[in-house]
Design a protein around this motif. Structure first.
Motif, PDB file in Angstrom:
ATOM      1  N   LEU A 103       0.856  -1.185   0.000  1.00 21.68           N
ATOM      2  CA  LEU A 103       0.000   0.000   0.000  1.00 21.68           C
ATOM      3  C   LEU A 103       0.891   1.233   0.000  1.00 21.68           C
ATOM      4  O   LEU A 103       2.083   1.153   0.352  1.00 21.68           O
ATOM      5  CB  LEU A 103      -0.902   0.015   1.237  1.00 21.68           C
ATOM      6  CG  LEU A 103      -1.880  -1.153   1.402  1.00 21.68           C
ATOM      7  CD1 LEU A 103      -2.507  -1.125   2.798  1.00 21.68           C
ATOM      8  CD2 LEU A 103      -2.965  -1.107   0.329  1.00 21.68           C
ATOM      9  N   LEU A 104       0.316   2.384  -0.355  1.00 23.70           N
ATOM     10  CA  LEU A 104       1.080   3.635  -0.333  1.00 23.70           C
ATOM     11  C   LEU A 104       0.152   4.785   0.040  1.00 23.70           C
ATOM     12  O   LEU A 104      -0.952   4.894  -0.522  1.00 23.70           O
ATOM     13  CB  LEU A 104       1.731   3.892  -1.699  1.00 23.70           C
ATOM     14  CG  LEU A 104       2.674   5.103  -1.796  1.00 23.70           C
ATOM     15  CD1 LEU A 104       3.843   4.808  -2.755  1.00 23.70           C
ATOM     16  CD2 LEU A 104       1.922   6.346  -2.292  1.00 23.70           C
ATOM     17  N   THR A 127      -3.944   1.467  -8.225  1.00 16.11           N
ATOM     18  CA  THR A 127      -5.331   1.183  -7.876  1.00 16.11           C
ATOM     19  C   THR A 127      -5.791   2.115  -6.757  1.00 16.11           C
ATOM     20  O   THR A 127      -5.394   1.943  -5.599  1.00 16.11           O
ATOM     21  CB  THR A 127      -5.485  -0.279  -7.411  1.00 16.11           C
ATOM     22  OG1 THR A 127      -5.025  -1.163  -8.444  1.00 16.11           O
ATOM     23  CG2 THR A 127      -6.945  -0.595  -7.099  1.00 16.11           C
ATOM     24  N   PRO A 128      -6.585   3.138  -7.065  1.00 16.74           N
ATOM     25  CA  PRO A 128      -7.085   4.043  -6.022  1.00 16.74           C
ATOM     26  C   PRO A 128      -7.997   3.310  -5.046  1.00 16.74           C
ATOM     27  O   PRO A 128      -8.936   2.630  -5.458  1.00 16.74           O
ATOM     28  CB  PRO A 128      -7.850   5.108  -6.813  1.00 16.74           C
ATOM     29  CG  PRO A 128      -7.279   5.036  -8.205  1.00 16.74           C
ATOM     30  CD  PRO A 128      -6.979   3.583  -8.409  1.00 16.74           C
ATOM     31  N   ILE A 129      -7.717   3.448  -3.762  1.00 18.52           N
ATOM     32  CA  ILE A 129      -8.501   2.774  -2.729  1.00 18.52           C
ATOM     33  C   ILE A 129      -9.354   3.765  -1.937  1.00 18.52           C
ATOM     34  O   ILE A 129     -10.575   3.633  -1.868  1.00 18.52           O
ATOM     35  CB  ILE A 129      -7.576   2.008  -1.752  1.00 18.52           C
ATOM     36  CG1 ILE A 129      -6.760   0.948  -2.505  1.00 18.52           C
ATOM     37  CG2 ILE A 129      -8.401   1.363  -0.626  1.00 18.52           C
ATOM     38  CD1 ILE A 129      -7.577  -0.140  -3.162  1.00 18.52           C
ATOM     39  N   LEU A 264      -5.058   6.674  -0.098  1.00 15.40           N
ATOM     40  CA  LEU A 264      -4.402   5.371  -0.060  1.00 15.40           C
ATOM     41  C   LEU A 264      -4.564   4.708  -1.419  1.00 15.40           C
ATOM     42  O   LEU A 264      -5.655   4.697  -1.988  1.00 15.40           O
ATOM     43  CB  LEU A 264      -5.045   4.493   1.015  1.00 15.40           C
ATOM     44  CG  LEU A 264      -4.439   3.097   1.219  1.00 15.40           C
ATOM     45  CD1 LEU A 264      -3.067   3.210   1.881  1.00 15.40           C
ATOM     46  CD2 LEU A 264      -5.362   2.234   2.062  1.00 15.40           C
ATOM     47  N   ILE A 265      -3.461   4.171  -1.946  1.00 12.88           N
ATOM     48  CA  ILE A 265      -3.513   3.437  -3.207  1.00 12.88           C
ATOM     49  C   ILE A 265      -2.860   2.072  -3.027  1.00 12.88           C
ATOM     50  O   ILE A 265      -2.040   1.866  -2.124  1.00 12.88           O
ATOM     51  CB  ILE A 265      -2.820   4.195  -4.357  1.00 12.88           C
ATOM     52  CG1 ILE A 265      -1.334   4.455  -4.042  1.00 12.88           C
ATOM     53  CG2 ILE A 265      -3.549   5.498  -4.666  1.00 12.88           C
ATOM     54  CD1 ILE A 265      -0.559   5.090  -5.203  1.00 12.88           C
ATOM     55  N   TRP A 278      -9.458  -4.123   0.263  1.00 15.46           N
ATOM     56  CA  TRP A 278      -8.853  -2.890   0.776  1.00 15.46           C
ATOM     57  C   TRP A 278      -9.865  -1.752   0.843  1.00 15.46           C
ATOM     58  O   TRP A 278      -9.814  -0.926   1.759  1.00 15.46           O
ATOM     59  CB  TRP A 278      -7.642  -2.500  -0.065  1.00 15.46           C
ATOM     60  CG  TRP A 278      -6.456  -3.395   0.154  1.00 15.46           C
ATOM     61  CD1 TRP A 278      -5.788  -4.140  -0.768  1.00 15.46           C
ATOM     62  CD2 TRP A 278      -5.799  -3.647   1.407  1.00 15.46           C
ATOM     63  NE1 TRP A 278      -4.762  -4.848  -0.182  1.00 15.46           N
ATOM     64  CE2 TRP A 278      -4.740  -4.553   1.146  1.00 15.46           C
ATOM     65  CE3 TRP A 278      -5.992  -3.200   2.712  1.00 15.46           C
ATOM     66  CZ2 TRP A 278      -3.891  -5.020   2.152  1.00 15.46           C
ATOM     67  CZ3 TRP A 278      -5.147  -3.655   3.712  1.00 15.46           C
ATOM     68  CH2 TRP A 278      -4.112  -4.553   3.433  1.00 15.46           C
ATOM     69  N   ILE A 279     -10.799  -1.700  -0.099  1.00 20.33           N
ATOM     70  CA  ILE A 279     -11.829  -0.668  -0.039  1.00 20.33           C
ATOM     71  C   ILE A 279     -12.743  -0.899   1.166  1.00 20.33           C
ATOM     72  O   ILE A 279     -13.060   0.033   1.915  1.00 20.33           O
ATOM     73  CB  ILE A 279     -12.654  -0.620  -1.347  1.00 20.33           C
ATOM     74  CG1 ILE A 279     -11.798  -0.071  -2.488  1.00 20.33           C
ATOM     75  CG2 ILE A 279     -13.903   0.245  -1.173  1.00 20.33           C
ATOM     76  CD1 ILE A 279     -12.475  -0.109  -3.845  1.00 20.33           C
TER      77      ILE A 279
END
Length: 327
Positions: A103-104, A127-129, A264-265, A278-279
Motif C-alpha cells: 500500500l502507499l 489502484t485508487p482505494i 491510499l492506493i 482494501w476498499i
C-alpha cells in the motif's frame, strides 16, 4: 466389456481432473473477487515515498495503524523510500504491480510527479482505494519575520529575493507557490527539501524565509510562538480553534486555494477481490475512532471517497493541475 469399462473410467477421471483444474484456474484468476475471499499473505508493507516525520509519513503510519485496528490479524510494516521528491518511492511501488500486499499513502505528488518529472507512471498505473480528506497548507514564517500577511511576502518578492522552502519540487507547497506567482506576478526563489520535517527545521533555523506547510506539521510551533502563520491557502477559514483566526489567501487579495489530498492506493493489476478487500477495510477505517483522531490531530478537512469515486476525483484533480501548470 471390461475394456470398455476401464476406458469409461479413465475418461471420467480425466474429465474430473480437467474440470478441477479449470475451477482452480478460475479461482486463482479471481482470488478475492467473484465470490472468492482475499486475505493478505503475511505482513503488508506501507511504502512511504518521503522521509520520516512529514505529513505523508504521518498519514501512512496512521492509516496502517487504523487498518490493523479494524481488520483482525492484519499486520502492516511502514517503509520509507526517500529520494527524487517522491519519485523513488512511487517508482518502487510501481515495481510491485499485481501484489496486493503493498500500500502507499498517496498525495498530490502522485499527480504532480508525472507532470514535472520523467517517470514511468501516472495515477492510472495504480489502484485508487481511499481518499481520507483534504489537507490545505499555511504560509508560515519565523516569529521574528517582518512579514505579517501573505500579501507582504508577495510584495517583497517583487522588489527583492524571497527564499521559499518546498518539500519536493512536485509537492503541494510548490503548486501553491506557482499558483501565487501566476495570480500576483510574485517570484519566489525555491529551495527543495525531501520532507516536511527537513523543511520545518530549515525554517526554524532561518535557512529559508517562508514555507508552505500543512497545519499538522506546524501547529505546535505556532502554539509555542516559534512560527507565525500569514495565511491559509484554503477556500474558507479553518474551524479548528487553533487555526480559526488565520485569514485565507483570498482575504488578502491572492486568489489561490488548492488542497493536497490524503489517500491510499494499492499497486495496479491486483485482483478485483483484493481491491474490494482494501476498499471495505478502508470504509471501516474511516468510521473508526483512529480515523477521526488522525483527521482531527492533523487538521484535515474530512472528505472520504472510495474506489471509483476516488479515481474520478484523481482525474478531475489531474486535469486541474495540468491547467494550472499550462500543460
Amino acid at each position: 466389456m471390461k475394456r470398455n469399462s476401464l476406458l469409461l473410467t479413465a475418461v471420467v477421471a480425466a474429465s474430473v481432473l480437467i474440470l478441477t483444474a479449470c475451477g482452480e484456474a478460475k479461482g486463482q484468476k479471481s482470488a478475492g473477487g467473484d465470490g472468492e475471499t482475499f486475505k493478505p499473505k503475511g505482513n503488508v508493507t506501507m511504502v512511504v515515498p518521503y522521509g520520516a516525520g512529514g505529513g505523508s509519513d504521518m498519514s501512512g503510519r496512521s492509516i496502517a495503524a487504523g487498518l490493523e485496528a479494524v481488520v483482525p490479524g492484519l499486520r502492516i510494516n511502514t517503509e520509507n523510500r526517500v529520494g527524487g521528491s517522491g519519485a523513488v518511492g512511487y517508482s518502487y511501488f510501481l515495481s510491485k504491480t499485481g501484489d496486493p500486499n503493498y500500500l502507499l499513502p498517496s498525495e498530490t505528488a502522485l499527480l504532480a510527479l508525472p507532470l514535472n518529472t520523467k517517470v514511468a507512471f501516472d495515477y492510472t498505473r495504480f489502484t485508487p482505494i481511499m481518499k481520507v480528506g483534504d489537507d490545505f497548507t499555511l504560509a508560515v514564517v519565523p516569529a521574528n519575520s517582518p512579514w505579517t500577511t501573505c500579501a507582504d511576502v508577495v510584495n517583497a518578492s517583487k522588489s527583492g529575493r524571497v527564499v521559499a522552502g518546498i518539500s519536493g519540487v512536485t509537492g503541494l507547497d510548490n503548486v501553491v507557490f506557482t499558483l501565487t506567482e501566476q495570480d500576483t506576478g510574485a517570484k519566489f526563489d525555491r529551495v527543495p527539501f525531501e520532507s516536511g520535517e527537513e523543511l520545518l527545521a530549515a525554517l526554524l533555523g532561518n535557512q529559508i524565509q517562508v514555507a508552505s506547510l500543512n497545519p499538522g506539521e506546524v501547529v505546535e510551533q505556532l502554539k509555542a510562538g516559534k512560527l507565525k502563520a500569514l495565511c491559509a491557502f484554503s477556500e474558507k477559514r479553518y474551524e479548528y480553534p487553533e487555526l480559526k483566526d488565520i485569514p485565507t489567501a483570498k482575504e488578502q487579495g491572492i486568489d489561490v486555494a488548492f488542497a493536497q489530498f490524503r489517500g491510499l492506493i494499492a499497486p495496479g493489476g491486483i485482483s478485483d477481490g483484493a481491491r474490494k478487500f482494501w476498499i471495505d477495510a478502508s470504509r471501516k477505517f474511516i468510521e473508526s475512532d483512529k480515523a477521526k483522531q488522525y483527521i482531527a490531530s492533523n487538521y484535515l478537512q474530512p472528505n472520504a471517497l472510495f474506489g471509483d469515486d476516488f479515481t474520478a476525483y484523481l482525474k478531475e484533480n489531474n486535469d486541474m493541475l495540468k491547467k494550472a501548470q499550462g500543460k
